[in-house]
Design a protein around this motif. Structure first.
Motif, PDB file in Angstrom:
ATOM      1  N   ALA A 286       0.834  -1.205   0.000  1.00 57.91           N
ATOM      2  CA  ALA A 286       0.000   0.000   0.000  1.00 57.91           C
ATOM      3  C   ALA A 286       0.865   1.250   0.000  1.00 57.91           C
ATOM      4  N   HIS A 287       0.299   2.281  -0.541  1.00 60.92           N
ATOM      5  CA  HIS A 287       1.025   3.547  -0.511  1.00 60.92           C
ATOM      6  C   HIS A 287       1.099   4.072   0.920  1.00 60.92           C
ATOM      7  N   LYS A 288       2.184   4.617   1.218  1.00 55.83           N
ATOM      8  CA  LYS A 288       2.358   5.162   2.559  1.00 55.83           C
ATOM      9  C   LYS A 288       1.866   6.604   2.593  1.00 55.83           C
ATOM     10  N   LYS A 289       0.849   6.834   3.394  1.00 57.64           N
ATOM     11  CA  LYS A 289       0.323   8.198   3.487  1.00 57.64           C
ATOM     12  C   LYS A 289       1.093   8.968   4.552  1.00 57.64           C
ATOM     13  N   PRO A 290       1.417  10.187   4.248  1.00 53.92           N
ATOM     14  CA  PRO A 290       2.077  11.002   5.280  1.00 53.92           C
ATOM     15  C   PRO A 290       1.099  11.306   6.400  1.00 53.92           C
ATOM     16  N   HIS A 291       1.529  11.138   7.612  1.00 49.39           N
ATOM     17  CA  HIS A 291       0.648  11.413   8.741  1.00 49.39           C
ATOM     18  C   HIS A 291       0.902  12.831   9.243  1.00 49.39           C
ATOM     19  N   LEU A 292      -0.043  13.699   8.921  1.00 51.26           N
ATOM     20  CA  LEU A 292       0.123  15.092   9.307  1.00 51.26           C
ATOM     21  C   LEU A 292      -0.730  15.400  10.533  1.00 51.26           C
ATOM     22  N   PRO A 293      -0.262  16.285  11.375  1.00 52.11           N
ATOM     23  CA  PRO A 293      -1.064  16.697  12.533  1.00 52.11           C
ATOM     24  C   PRO A 293      -2.347  17.393  12.073  1.00 52.11           C
ATOM     25  N   GLU A 294      -3.378  17.290  12.883  1.00 50.74           N
ATOM     26  CA  GLU A 294      -4.649  17.946  12.546  1.00 50.74           C
ATOM     27  C   GLU A 294      -5.150  18.762  13.721  1.00 50.74           C
ATOM     28  N   LYS A 295      -5.951  19.767  13.383  1.00 50.33           N
ATOM     29  CA  LYS A 295      -6.619  20.583  14.396  1.00 50.33           C
ATOM     30  C   LYS A 295      -8.017  20.874  13.925  1.00 50.33           C
ATOM     31  N   ASN A 296      -8.870  21.316  14.848  1.00 49.31           N
ATOM     32  CA  ASN A 296     -10.186  21.794  14.463  1.00 49.31           C
ATOM     33  C   ASN A 296     -10.190  23.317  14.456  1.00 49.31           C
ATOM     34  N   CYS A 297     -10.738  23.867  13.403  1.00 52.02           N
ATOM     35  CA  CYS A 297     -10.816  25.319  13.277  1.00 52.02           C
ATOM     36  C   CYS A 297     -11.671  25.885  14.403  1.00 52.02           C
ATOM     37  N   GLN A 298     -11.202  26.945  15.037  1.00 52.29           N
ATOM     38  CA  GLN A 298     -11.946  27.529  16.158  1.00 52.29           C
ATOM     39  C   GLN A 298     -13.133  28.351  15.679  1.00 52.29           C
ATOM     40  N   HIS A 299     -13.193  28.610  14.385  1.00 56.21           N
ATOM     41  CA  HIS A 299     -14.326  29.388  13.885  1.00 56.21           C
ATOM     42  C   HIS A 299     -15.404  28.480  13.301  1.00 56.21           C
ATOM     43  N   CYS A 300     -15.042  27.625  12.357  1.00 52.61           N
ATOM     44  CA  CYS A 300     -16.044  26.794  11.684  1.00 52.61           C
ATOM     45  C   CYS A 300     -16.086  25.373  12.234  1.00 52.61           C
ATOM     46  N   GLY A 301     -15.094  24.994  13.046  1.00 55.76           N
ATOM     47  CA  GLY A 301     -15.104  23.682  13.678  1.00 55.76           C
ATOM     48  C   GLY A 301     -14.636  22.544  12.794  1.00 55.76           C
ATOM     49  N   ARG A 302     -14.255  22.842  11.568  1.00 55.37           N
ATOM     50  CA  ARG A 302     -13.799  21.788  10.666  1.00 55.37           C
ATOM     51  C   ARG A 302     -12.351  21.412  10.945  1.00 55.37           C
TER      52      ARG A 302
END
Ligand SMILES: [Zn+2]
Length: 61
Positions: A2-18
């Motif tokens: 399988a292709h190796k996906k880069p694991h990037l950090p994530e956050k939730n937007c404080q305005h729209c919540g996405r």
């Protein structure tokens, strides 16, 4: 294999919540990034008058 996906950090937007992922342009400011886009960041500044009053109260803490 399988292709190796880069694991990037994530956050939730404080305005729209996405959730949004780490971006190269944020590499030096990632801990300070709170909004998924410039648009959300700006709309935080366009607070209604009653919210402005509330934030002034917060400043006293
Ligand atoms: Zn957003």
């Amino acid at each position: 294999m399988a292709h190796k996906k880069p694991h990037l950090p994530e956050k939730n937007c404080q305005h729209c919540g996405r959730p949004f992922s780490w971006r190269k342009k944020w590499r030096s400011v990632w801990t300070e990034v709170r909004y998924c886009s410039e648009r959300c960041r700006r709309s935080k500044n366009n607070t209604p008058k009653n919210l402005c009053a509330a934030s002034m109260v917060e400043d006293e803490f």
